[in-house]
Design an enzyme around this catalytic site. Structure first.
Site, PDB file in Angstrom:
ATOM      1  N   CYS A   6      19.722 -20.792   3.262  1.00 59.15           N
ATOM      2  CA  CYS A   6      19.741 -21.962   4.151  1.00 59.15           C
ATOM      3  C   CYS A   6      20.725 -23.012   3.649  1.00 59.15           C
ATOM      4  CB  CYS A   6      18.329 -22.541   4.274  1.00 59.15           C
ATOM      5  SG  CYS A   6      17.148 -21.327   4.912  1.00 59.15           S
ATOM      6  N   THR A   7      20.819 -23.147   2.346  1.00 59.92           N
ATOM      7  CA  THR A   7      21.778 -24.086   1.754  1.00 59.92           C
ATOM      8  C   THR A   7      23.201 -23.631   2.059  1.00 59.92           C
ATOM      9  OG1 THR A   7      20.211 -24.713   0.025  1.00 59.92           O
ATOM     10  CG2 THR A   7      22.552 -25.145  -0.405  1.00 59.92           C
TER      11      THR A   7
END
Length: 155
Positions: free
Chosen positions: A45-46
């Site tokens: 997600c980062t």
């Protein structure tokens, strides 16, 4: 009800970072990228958020706004947004209204257990509020570039 390609996306409002509430109806006239991701500050997600951040100027030049969406709280989103210097808002869908509309909640296997979670998915909505493209079960790395190409293809 779930939205399908070629259909107008029903209006809904969600709390967002920067003390805002975002309503889809307020975005008429702009293209909208909604990227759903499982959890703030996790590796995939980062990476995905950083790549949307790095291409933000190109999306903006194409009259396109970006929103990241997960079930995390606004407090968690604010921390993640600040840590990654994200130039766009993150929406908190804690009651899963938008997740349900776009059918992104799936049963996933995590450490041998079945858990309900967000399947990484992205949706492109045109200036008239119509869903034009969707990507499901995608890989985070390189995905933002694919979405940018689809935005450019809209003309």
């Amino acid at each position: 009800m779930t939205v399908t390609i070629g259909q107008a996306v029903p209006d809904c409002s969600l709390p967002a970072t920067s003390d805002k509430t975002i309503s889809l109806s307020d975005l008429q006239g702009q293209r909208v990228v909604l990227y759903f991701y499982p959890k703030d500050a996790t590796p995939g997600c980062t990476l995905e958020s950083q790549q949307f951040r790095d291409l933000h100027a190109e999306f903006a030049a194409a009259n396109t706004v970006i929103f990241g969406i997960s079930r995390d709280s606004i407090k968690s989103h604010e921390k993640f947004k600040t840590a990654q210097a994200l130039p766009f808002e993150l929406l908190s869908d804690s009651d899963e209204a938008l997740c349900t509309l776009f059918d992104v909640i799936k049963l996933k296997n995590m450490y041998g257990k079945q858990v309900r979670g967000i399947e990484r998915s992205t949706f492109l909505i045109d200036e008239n509020g119509v869903l034009r493209q969707e990507w499901r079960k995608l890989k985070a790395d390189g995905h933002a570039s694919i979405v940018l190409a689809a935005v450019a293809a809209l003309g």
